[in-house]
Design a protein around this motif. Structure first.
Motif, mmCIF file in Angstrom:
data_model
loop_
_atom_site.group_PDB
_atom_site.id
_atom_site.type_symbol
_atom_site.label_atom_id
_atom_site.label_comp_id
_atom_site.label_asym_id
_atom_site.label_seq_id
_atom_site.Cartn_x
_atom_site.Cartn_y
_atom_site.Cartn_z
ATOM 1 N N ASP A 38 0.859 -1.190 0.000
ATOM 2 C CA ASP A 38 0.000 0.000 0.000
ATOM 3 C C ASP A 38 0.896 1.241 0.000
ATOM 4 O O ASP A 38 2.131 1.132 -0.050
ATOM 5 C CB ASP A 38 -0.982 0.001 1.186
ATOM 6 C CG ASP A 38 -0.286 0.019 2.540
ATOM 7 O OD1 ASP A 38 0.919 0.349 2.596
ATOM 8 O OD2 ASP A 38 -0.947 -0.303 3.545
ATOM 9 N N THR A 52 0.150 -1.822 -10.588
ATOM 10 C CA THR A 52 -0.844 -0.767 -10.779
ATOM 11 C C THR A 52 -1.754 -0.638 -9.562
ATOM 12 O O THR A 52 -2.118 0.464 -9.173
ATOM 13 C CB THR A 52 -1.706 -1.086 -12.017
ATOM 14 O OG1 THR A 52 -0.843 -1.513 -13.058
ATOM 15 C CG2 THR A 52 -2.477 0.127 -12.474
ATOM 16 N N GLY A 53 -2.110 -1.770 -8.965
ATOM 17 C CA GLY A 53 -3.028 -1.766 -7.825
ATOM 18 C C GLY A 53 -2.481 -1.028 -6.617
ATOM 19 O O GLY A 53 -3.236 -0.628 -5.734
ATOM 20 N N ALA A 65 -3.425 3.457 -6.523
ATOM 21 C CA ALA A 65 -4.396 3.514 -5.426
ATOM 22 C C ALA A 65 -3.920 4.546 -4.418
ATOM 23 O O ALA A 65 -2.719 4.791 -4.302
ATOM 24 C CB ALA A 65 -4.524 2.149 -4.770
ATOM 25 N N ILE A 76 0.000 -6.139 -3.544
ATOM 26 C CA ILE A 76 -1.447 -5.910 -3.466
ATOM 27 C C ILE A 76 -2.188 -7.217 -3.177
ATOM 28 O O ILE A 76 -3.273 -7.214 -2.579
ATOM 29 C CB ILE A 76 -1.960 -5.232 -4.759
ATOM 30 C CG1 ILE A 76 -3.417 -4.753 -4.619
ATOM 31 C CG2 ILE A 76 -1.852 -6.164 -5.954
ATOM 32 C CD1 ILE A 76 -3.603 -3.579 -3.698
ATOM 33 N N TYR A 127 -1.603 -9.273 -0.986
ATOM 34 C CA TYR A 127 -1.784 -9.368 0.473
ATOM 35 C C TYR A 127 -3.139 -8.768 0.879
ATOM 36 O O TYR A 127 -3.872 -9.347 1.679
ATOM 37 C CB TYR A 127 -0.638 -8.639 1.180
ATOM 38 C CG TYR A 127 -0.929 -8.294 2.622
ATOM 39 C CD1 TYR A 127 -0.834 -9.260 3.621
ATOM 40 C CD2 TYR A 127 -1.311 -7.000 2.996
ATOM 41 C CE1 TYR A 127 -1.110 -8.944 4.948
ATOM 42 C CE2 TYR A 127 -1.584 -6.677 4.307
ATOM 43 C CZ TYR A 127 -1.485 -7.648 5.284
ATOM 44 O OH TYR A 127 -1.766 -7.339 6.594
ATOM 45 N N GLN A 128 -3.454 -7.611 0.317
ATOM 46 C CA GLN A 128 -4.721 -6.949 0.672
ATOM 47 C C GLN A 128 -5.919 -7.808 0.263
ATOM 48 O O GLN A 128 -6.914 -7.892 0.975
ATOM 49 C CB GLN A 128 -4.817 -5.577 -0.003
ATOM 50 C CG GLN A 128 -3.604 -4.680 0.180
ATOM 51 C CD GLN A 128 -3.443 -4.144 1.596
ATOM 52 O OE1 GLN A 128 -4.267 -4.424 2.486
ATOM 53 N NE2 GLN A 128 -2.385 -3.393 1.833
ATOM 54 N N TYR A 129 -5.805 -8.431 -0.906
ATOM 55 C CA TYR A 129 -6.901 -9.295 -1.363
ATOM 56 C C TYR A 129 -7.048 -10.491 -0.417
ATOM 57 O O TYR A 129 -8.165 -10.912 -0.103
ATOM 58 C CB TYR A 129 -6.642 -9.782 -2.796
ATOM 59 C CG TYR A 129 -6.469 -8.680 -3.824
ATOM 60 C CD1 TYR A 129 -7.139 -7.452 -3.697
ATOM 61 C CD2 TYR A 129 -5.651 -8.847 -4.939
ATOM 62 C CE1 TYR A 129 -6.973 -6.450 -4.633
ATOM 63 C CE2 TYR A 129 -5.490 -7.843 -5.892
ATOM 64 C CZ TYR A 129 -6.143 -6.647 -5.727
ATOM 65 O OH TYR A 129 -5.986 -5.652 -6.660
ATOM 66 N N GLU A 183 -3.688 -10.511 -13.390
ATOM 67 C CA GLU A 183 -4.131 -9.591 -12.348
ATOM 68 C C GLU A 183 -5.090 -10.283 -11.395
ATOM 69 O O GLU A 183 -6.038 -10.937 -11.821
ATOM 70 C CB GLU A 183 -4.804 -8.360 -12.948
ATOM 71 C CG GLU A 183 -5.151 -7.344 -11.867
ATOM 72 C CD GLU A 183 -5.634 -6.013 -12.420
ATOM 73 O OE1 GLU A 183 -6.391 -6.018 -13.406
ATOM 74 O OE2 GLU A 183 -5.250 -4.972 -11.846
ATOM 75 N N THR A 236 -8.497 4.544 -2.091
ATOM 76 C CA THR A 236 -9.159 4.741 -3.374
ATOM 77 C C THR A 236 -8.403 3.958 -4.433
ATOM 78 O O THR A 236 -7.208 3.740 -4.325
ATOM 79 C CB THR A 236 -9.174 6.219 -3.816
ATOM 80 O OG1 THR A 236 -7.867 6.588 -4.255
ATOM 81 C CG2 THR A 236 -9.611 7.132 -2.702
ATOM 82 N N SER A 237 -9.124 3.529 -5.431
ATOM 83 C CA SER A 237 -8.492 2.930 -6.593
ATOM 84 C C SER A 237 -8.784 3.837 -7.765
ATOM 85 O O SER A 237 -9.923 3.962 -8.192
ATOM 86 C CB SER A 237 -9.057 1.540 -6.844
ATOM 87 O OG SER A 237 -8.465 1.015 -8.006
ATOM 88 N N ARG A 273 -7.465 3.352 -14.206
ATOM 89 C CA ARG A 273 -6.305 2.640 -14.723
ATOM 90 C C ARG A 273 -6.286 2.775 -16.236
ATOM 91 O O ARG A 273 -7.310 2.789 -16.871
ATOM 92 C CB ARG A 273 -6.373 1.165 -14.351
ATOM 93 C CG ARG A 273 -6.303 0.960 -12.856
ATOM 94 C CD ARG A 273 -6.342 -0.496 -12.510
ATOM 95 N NE ARG A 273 -6.442 -0.633 -11.060
ATOM 96 C CZ ARG A 273 -6.371 -1.784 -10.426
ATOM 97 N NH1 ARG A 273 -6.211 -2.893 -11.089
ATOM 98 N NH2 ARG A 273 -6.473 -1.841 -9.123
ATOM 99 N N PHE A 306 -8.585 -2.907 3.630
ATOM 100 C CA PHE A 306 -7.498 -3.674 3.030
ATOM 101 C C PHE A 306 -7.444 -3.404 1.529
ATOM 102 O O PHE A 306 -6.763 -2.516 1.074
ATOM 103 C CB PHE A 306 -7.659 -5.166 3.328
ATOM 104 C CG PHE A 306 -7.431 -5.492 4.777
ATOM 105 C CD1 PHE A 306 -6.154 -5.440 5.319
ATOM 106 C CD2 PHE A 306 -8.485 -5.820 5.623
ATOM 107 C CE1 PHE A 306 -5.927 -5.710 6.650
ATOM 108 C CE2 PHE A 306 -8.270 -6.093 6.967
ATOM 109 C CZ PHE A 306 -6.995 -6.042 7.481
#
Lengths: 585, 183
Positions: free
Chosen positions: A140, A168-169, A173, A245, A247-249, A315, B34-35, B38, B58
């Motif tokens: 993050d 990208t995530g 973000a 990212i 990990y967050q999922y 992805e 926020t996302s 893209r 998360f």
């Protein structure tokens, strides 16, 4: 909830902005990059800051080599690029592992799983293993900030450049960052001569591979390096090893699982991996893109699941991770599919007229990377190839060898030509190839958000800079003066004449099509919208061939949307009834 | 953890609407992610932006079908993303607001390009009346104002978020549009 100020100096930052913040707090002397989504904003966030030289380099190879120069004089330097940029920088990348560095040298690469804005979805972690360099991966913005800041310390402790990989995530973000203090800039100590180390010739590099192995081994067992990773205890039945990212999922898809979150993805903190795997009954690896971690862990002799149930485009998402964990097929993509609008060139884009002319010609178009790649879509459907930066010019030369009778037009933008096209043009001249090439000069790197380039006449700092003379350059490379021409991109008749003449000529010809990007032009000097005189419009639709988004067909005639029209007037040249006129009705 | 999905077209201010919402919720003391858009959205593809908030967030992107509020500036785009909204969620739609000059708009590759013909099926659909907007007022901030009624952040948080984003006259214009939407 009435607090109108955050309780601390915490900020909401994108991953890219957080990288820049970490680099500032690390006291960097300089930052280098070439624009490329999704990495562009890293350098952009460092422009205009006292004490930091922030440069849009001409390409990524140059960026990394400049940064090494800063480092060898004791200064800290940041290099950032998108994943395909690392291919361009790969030559120095493998060698900076051998020279090592003096001042901290951190190379940030942003991968684009899902290919939202790239030609491929390569996984840059392979570069860490191939070049034998440590690589960190944050999950993050706060970690991006922390990891980059600490990466400079790690880099100096081990005299090794450090790679930081985002996807990208993370890069696009925004999440909460709690930044620290920005230090006073330290003056670089100057170059410390060490020819045995910095001159990479066979007698000097003989022992380097073993030294690098030792260095990697030291990093792999280092406690501070291990602190980039952490174990989160959950059920002993289910263990997940993950990073970035993903990990967050995992935290959402499997809230009860034990997790080993790897912050350093190469070399692996082997002691942590062994300890984690001994604590849980079942270990699965969840990672975006290639099975990199799974392969590394299996090479340690540990049996783990995973690495073979990825989505088709690499992805992940919360849904995909949940599916993988439950043994179901992962959804192929989380993008919406109902409307799925195609990107288009802007209304008033100076490329519209050019492509409407090329569309009428029977030519193969070897294209390149930039806004003009969008000419592959309707109404043009002109571009036939797009490979990588600069490749159109070279492929056109190869096509000419294979089929001399084929009419091939190579098209490249001004910044892409500077990045990778100049040696290619020289190649054509030197090898006496047939090459008909067009430089579409809109004086900006438009696709990534209007960054300046050597053709802009301004530098990254916004101040005037020498403007590249494409015609003079072409002549100096050996293109005959009679075969170099400049033309106004708005004049359709002239464009048609010039392109036709070029196609009829053997040898190398360069046509420079000039007109600034419509967004730049409208900011500099807005022009009044055009309109259609309904009493004259015959509904022939000739103007629609321009593909301008301001032109809309309505009840048998065409209407110009005033809110979209840039006032360029190119459509009026296509109207046989002179129905397109300036100003309000 | 809650999720708001903003959807619209290039030039409509979708990203700005999401940024201001995220900043207001952040100023209200919540964890926020926020996302952003893209890819090549700047060149006319659809623009979406997710804002997730709560005690601890998360993933910046939620599981499909769990969005609480879809805030859309285009009917076609609202229809595109309806499947992401949970059954008890809501859709705030402000359709027909003009895109800023200079932005590009392309035609949907699939589906009916005529926005009016798209049917939206969701129990929580609330259509906002664009005729209530002053000439030239920013539709995105009007939509944010309406959205703010559904969220716990207080008005000072929202105004502070707008002030942090805009200067001078632009700040007044955007604050007025927000207030009109919230009223």
């Amino acid at each position: 909830m009435t607090t109108t100020r955050p309780s601390t100096n915490r900020q909401l930052l994108t991953g890219n902005a957080a990288v820049a913040r970490g680099a500032r707090e690390a006291g960097i002397r300089a930052a280098f990059s070439y624009p490329g989504t999704p990495a562009t904003e890293i350098l952009q966030s460092l422009l205009g800051i006292d004490g930091i030289v922030a440069e849009w380099s001409v390409n990524e190879k140059i960026a990394l080599e400049c940064a090494l120069g800063v480092s060898l004089c004791g200064g800290r330097a940041l290099v950032s690029m998108k994943q395909v940029g690392l291919n361009v920088a790969a030559d120095p990348l493998f060698s900076v592992a051998y020279t090592g560095c003096t001042g901290g040298l951190v190379i940030v690469v942003v991968d684009d799983p899902g290919m939202h804005s790239s030609q491929n979805c390569q996984d840059s972690r392979h570069y860490a293993r191939a070049a034998r360099l440590p690589m960190l991966e944050p999950s993050d913005s706060h970690e991006a900030y922390q990891f980059v800041k600490k990466a400079f310390d790690l880099s100096e402790r081990f005299a090794s450049p450090v790679l930081v990989r985002l996807t990208t995530g993370v890069s696009h973000a925004r999440s909460v960052v709690a930044p620290g203090e920005i230090p006073e800039a330290a003056a670089p100590v100057g170059f410390g001569r060490d020819r045995q180390r910095f001159v990479l010739i066979p007698p000097f590099v003989e022992n380097r591979p073993r030294e690098i192995d030792d260095r990697l081994q030291a990093i792999a067992s280092d406690a501070e390096a291990g602190a980039f990773s952490r174990m989160e205890n959950g059920t002993t039945d289910e263990g997940i090893i993950t990073t970035g990212i993903a990990y967050q999922y995992c935290k959402e898809a499997a809230p009860g699982a034990s997790i080993l979150k790897l912050g350093m993805v190469y070399p692996l903190p082997q002691f942590l991996v062994r300890e984690f795997c001994s604590r849980v009954k079942r270990v699965r690896v969840i990672e975006e893109q290639d099975p990199f971690l799974a392969t590394e862990i299996r090479a340690m002799g540990i049996a783990v699941e995973g690495g073979d149930a990825l989505t088709s485009n690499g992805e992940l998402s919360v849904d995909a991770v949940a599916a993988i964990l439950h043994g179901a097929p992962a959804p192929s993509s989380h993008r919406a599919t109902h409307s799925d609008r195609l990107p288009t060139l802007c209304p008033g884009c100076p490329y519209l007229g050019f492509f409407s002319v090329v569309k009428r010609m029977d030519v193969v178009v070897a294209g390149d990377i930039g806004c003009y790649t969008l000419s592959v879509f309707p109404p043009f459907e002109v571009t036939d190839t797009t490979l990588c930066m600069g490749a159109g010019l070279s492929m056109a030369q190869g096509m000419g060898i294979a089929d001399p009778a084929q009419r091939t037009l190579a098209i490249i933008g001004d910044s892409t030509f500077c990045h990778a096209g100049i040696p290619t043009l020289l190649n054509a001249v030197y090898n006496k190839r047939d090459l008909r090439m067009v430089i579409l000069d809109n004086a900006a790197v438009a696709m990534t958000g209007l960054q300046p380039s050597p053709s802009s006449g301004i530098g990254a700092d916004g101040k005037p800079a020498p403007r590249l003379d494409f015609a003079g350059l072409s002549r100096s490379l050996g293109v005959p003066t009679s075969q170099v021409a400049r033309i106004d991109g708005r004049n359709l008749a002239e464009l048609e004449r010039a392109i036709s003449a070029m196609l009829a000529r053997p040898g190398v010809s360069v046509l420079i099509v000039e007109q600034p990007c419509a967004i730049v032009a409208s900011r500099r000097a807005p022009r009044p919208a055009q309109r259609v005189d309904p009493s004259r419009c015959t509904g022939c639709r000739a103007c629609l061939a321009l593909g301008c988004a301001a032109l809309v067909e309505r009840e048998g005639t065409v209407e110009i949307r005033a809110g979209r029209c840039a006032g360029c007037g190119v459509c009026a040249q296509l109207c046989p009834a002179a129905a397109i006129v300036e100003g309000a009705a | 953890m809650n999720t708001i999905l903003f959807a619209g077209l290039g030039g409509q201010g979708v990203v700005t609407a999401a940024d201001i919402t995220a900043e207001a919720l952040f100023r209200a003391g919540l964890d926020v992610k926020t996302s952003a858009i893209r890819g090549m959205s700047q060149r006319g593809a659809e623009v979406t932006c997710l804002v997730r908030y709560g005690e601890r967030v998360f993933s910046p992107v939620p599981a499909k079908g769990t969005v609480d509020i879809l805030a859309a500036l285009d009917r076609n785009e609202a229809a595109t993303w309806t499947g992401w909204v949970r059954p008890a969620g809501c859709i705030l739609l402000l359709d027909g607001a003009r895109s800023r000059a200079g932005g590009s708009q392309s035609t949907p590759r699939t589906g009916d390009p005529s926005a009016d013909s798209v049917a939206l099926h969701h129990a929580g659909l609330a259509e906002l009346d664009p005729t209530g907007l002053d000439q030239g007022a920013p539709a995105n901030l009007y939509l944010v104002g309406r959205l703010s009624r559904e969220l716990s952040a207080d008005v000072p948080c929202w105004h502070a978020a707008i002030h942090a984003r805009f200067d001078g006259e632009s700040c007044s214009v955007n604050t007025r549009a927000f207030d009109a939407g919230r009223a």
